[in-house]
Design a protein around this motif. Sequence first.
Motif, PDB file in Angstrom:
ATOM      1  N   PRO A 403      18.840  16.305  25.643  1.00 20.24           N
ATOM      2  CA  PRO A 403      17.914  16.678  24.560  1.00 20.24           C
ATOM      3  C   PRO A 403      17.145  15.469  24.020  1.00 20.24           C
ATOM      4  O   PRO A 403      17.739  14.434  23.743  1.00 20.24           O
ATOM      5  N   GLU A 404      15.840  15.626  23.894  1.00 18.08           N
ATOM      6  CA  GLU A 404      15.019  14.581  23.257  1.00 18.08           C
ATOM      7  C   GLU A 404      14.672  15.120  21.874  1.00 18.08           C
ATOM      8  O   GLU A 404      13.990  16.134  21.757  1.00 18.08           O
ATOM      9  N   ILE A 405      15.167  14.445  20.855  1.00 17.93           N
ATOM     10  CA  ILE A 405      15.054  14.992  19.495  1.00 17.93           C
ATOM     11  C   ILE A 405      13.968  14.285  18.678  1.00 17.93           C
ATOM     12  O   ILE A 405      13.264  14.914  17.905  1.00 17.93           O
ATOM     13  N   GLY A 406      13.808  12.984  18.861  1.00 14.07           N
ATOM     14  CA  GLY A 406      12.716  12.266  18.196  1.00 14.07           C
ATOM     15  C   GLY A 406      11.403  12.944  18.569  1.00 14.07           C
ATOM     16  O   GLY A 406      11.194  13.276  19.742  1.00 14.07           O
ATOM     17  N   VAL A 407      10.551  13.161  17.579  1.00 16.22           N
ATOM     18  CA  VAL A 407       9.309  13.888  17.882  1.00 16.22           C
ATOM     19  C   VAL A 407       8.431  13.108  18.864  1.00 16.22           C
ATOM     20  O   VAL A 407       7.793  13.682  19.741  1.00 16.22           O
ATOM     21  N   ALA A 408       8.421  11.785  18.728  1.00 14.36           N
ATOM     22  CA  ALA A 408       7.636  10.977  19.681  1.00 14.36           C
ATOM     23  C   ALA A 408       8.430  10.877  20.988  1.00 14.36           C
ATOM     24  O   ALA A 408       9.567  10.427  21.008  1.00 14.36           O
ATOM     25  N   SER A 409       7.808  11.312  22.051  1.00  8.81           N
ATOM     26  CA  SER A 409       8.504  11.364  23.347  1.00  8.81           C
ATOM     27  C   SER A 409       8.691   9.966  23.930  1.00  8.81           C
ATOM     28  O   SER A 409       7.773   9.151  23.918  1.00  8.81           O
ATOM     29  N   THR A 410       9.872   9.679  24.413  1.00 14.15           N
ATOM     30  CA  THR A 410      10.146   8.355  25.017  1.00 14.15           C
ATOM     31  C   THR A 410      10.810   8.539  26.374  1.00 14.15           C
ATOM     32  O   THR A 410      10.187   8.373  27.413  1.00 14.15           O
ATOM     33  N   LYS A 411      12.086   8.930  26.344  1.00 12.01           N
ATOM     34  CA  LYS A 411      12.832   9.019  27.604  1.00 12.01           C
ATOM     35  C   LYS A 411      12.297  10.128  28.508  1.00 12.01           C
ATOM     36  O   LYS A 411      12.458  10.054  29.724  1.00 12.01           O
ATOM     37  N   ALA A 412      11.651  11.134  27.930  1.00 13.70           N
ATOM     38  CA  ALA A 412      11.085  12.191  28.778  1.00 13.70           C
ATOM     39  C   ALA A 412       9.933  11.642  29.609  1.00 13.70           C
ATOM     40  O   ALA A 412       9.802  11.950  30.794  1.00 13.70           O
TER      41      ALA A 412
END
Length: 617
Positions: A403-412
Motif C-alpha cells: 500500500p502507498e499511503i502518502g498522497v504524493a506517489s514515490t515507491k509506485a
Amino acid sequence: MCGIVAYLGKKEAYPILIKGLHRLEYRGYDSAGICLSDNKKLVIYKQRGKVSDLEELVKERDLSGHAGIAHTRWATHGVPNQCNAHPHYSENEDLAIIHNGIIENYTPIKQELLHEGRTFHSDTDTEVLVQFIDYIRIKNNVSLLEAVHLALSQVIGAYAIAIISKNDPNTIIAARKGSPLVIGIGEDELFLASDATPIVEHTQKVIYLEDGDIAEMRILPDGKAKLDITNLEKVRKTPLIHKLEMNLSMLEKGGFPHFMLKEIFEQPRTIRDCLRGRINAEQNNVALSGIIDHKDKFLNTRRIIITACGTSWHSALVGEYILEELLHIPVEVEYSSEFRYRDTVIFPDDVIIAISQSGETADTLAAIEKAKENGAFVYGICNVVGSSIPRATHSGTYTHVGPEIGVASTKAFTAQVCVLLMMALCLAKEKKTISEKRYVDLIDALCSLPAKLEQTLKLDEQIFDFSKIFTYSRNFLYLGRGYNYPLALEGALKLKEISYIHAEGYPAAEMKHGPIALIDAEMPVLVIATNKGSYDKIVSNIQEVRARKGRIISIVTEGDETVRSLSDFCIAIPETEEMLVPILASIPLQLLAYHIAVLKKCNVDQPRNLAKSVTVE
Ligand code: G6P
C-alpha cells in the motif's frame, strides 16, 4: 476520492469505523462523518476537517450501535463545510447515505423532488440521491433494496454508496458504479470499504464489487451474516471470495514520522519485491507472465499507446523512451483525461498500456473502456491488487510495492518504471531487437538497483541540509534531457504537490524558448545531469543558467567534477544504465520535496486539495 467504510455485526461499530476512516483518510480529508444505528434511530456526527476533528467532536457522546456507515470526503459538489459532509439523511431522518463519486443528473432530480415538497440541507448531489431513494421507496411502497434498484437505474454518474435505514438496523445496502467497494466477510459480521485497508485487521476474506452490483448486507435474527449481490437487472450473482495478501504492518508508519518518508525509504525493498520471481539473474532471464501469455499482441502491433494520470503519466513518458529504444515500436503517451474525450484514433491492433498506482483513477478507467470498445488490447500496470483497472484490462503486471499511503506517489513511480523496463526486455528478446550483451547488462543493472537505492538513501542528511536553504523559495525549475526529462517533470510535481512551491519541469533545451526569461538570482534550477545521453548538451544548459545568475542544484553521477564545479549544490548518485537513472535519481528529488515540505510545516501525507485515489473525472 472520498473513503467509505461500514460495519454490521455483534461488535460496537464506532471503533471499527473510526479506525477505518483513519486508514482511508488518504482518499480525501475535507470532512469526516459517521452514522450509527441504535435503537431504531440513526445518529449522525459529522465535522469539517480531518478524522481527528470528528473524534474531537464525538468525545463524551453516545457512540453505541452495532451497525454504522462512515465517510471521509474530498469535496466535489458543495464547499467542504459541516452541512455538506457525509453522511446525509433523507427527509425525516429515515435513511442515511455515504457516497463516493458524482451524480451527474442530480439537478433535474433535485428539481423534481423540490416540486414534490422535499427540502434540502446541503448543496450535494449525495443528499439528492438519498432523498430520491426515499421518495421512490415511499411513493411505490417498496423495500429499500427495491428503491435503490429503481433509483440507480435512473441515475447518471459514478457512485459507491452505502445506505442504512432506521427501521432495519441489521441491513446495509451498498452499490457501485465507477467507484470502488470491497466487502469483508468476517465471523457473523460484514465490513464494507473503499479499499481493503480498513478490513485487513478483521478478516482476510473479501469480495470486490463490480460495476452495477448492488449488495444487501444483513445480520439475520440468528446472528449469522448474509450477503446477497444482484446486478442492476436484479440477476443474482455468485461472488468470488478473494484472500487478502496485505498485512497490518504495511499500513503503519513503522517508526517514520510520515508515510511518505517511510515509502521513500522502502524503495530498495519494493524494487526487490517488484523484480522477485520475474528476473532470474543466474539464468539471465526476465519473464512476466502477462507478457508471455500475450506476446503476439505486442509483437504484431504497429504502435503502443500508454495512458495514465499524474505521476503514473510521468512513468509512462519514461516507458515511451524505454520501449521505443528497445523494441523499435512507435509509442505515444496520452493523459487519460484527454484520450477518453478527444477524437482518438484507435486501431484494433493497437496495444494500450494503462498505468495506475491505485487502479481506480476514473479517467484511466474510462480510457481503458474506450480502447476496448475500439477492439484494442489493454495491458495494465497497477499496484493495488484486485482494484478496478486490473479487472478491466485484458492482462497486466502488478508492481507489488504494498500500500502507498502518502498522497504524493514515490515507491509506485519507481516500480512502474521497473515494470516497463522488464516488459521491454521480455519483448525485445522475443523480437530480437536487443543484443545478448545489452540484455544481460540491463538485467545486471536492474538486479543491482536495490543496493544502489540503499546507497542513494544515505544522501538524506545532505539533502536535508540544503533543503533549509530553499525552504522559502517561491519558484523552482527542474531540467533534464532524454530519460531525465520525465524525471524533471516528476521532481517538479513532487515539490509543488506537497510544499506548495510553484515548480516547473522542462526538457533542458526548451528552457531557451521561455523559462529562461524567469531566471535570476532568486530562481533555483535543479538539473539532472547524469553522465550518459546528452551530457555535454546539459552542461551547456547549466552554463546558460549560470550566465543569468540562477542557482544550480545538480544531480550527477558519482565522480563527476565538471558539473559539480558549475553547481551551487551537488548531489552525486551511483552510476547506472541511462534508462534506470529515473529510478535512482527519484530518491533525491523525493527527499528534497519531502524535507522542504516538512520545514514549511506542510501536511506531507495529506497535502491540501489533493487525494490519492481520484475516482472522479
Ligand atoms: C492522484 C495522486 C497522484 C497519482 C495520480 C494518478 O493525483 O495524488 O499521486 O499519481 O492521482 O493516480 P493513479 O492511482 O492512477 O496512479
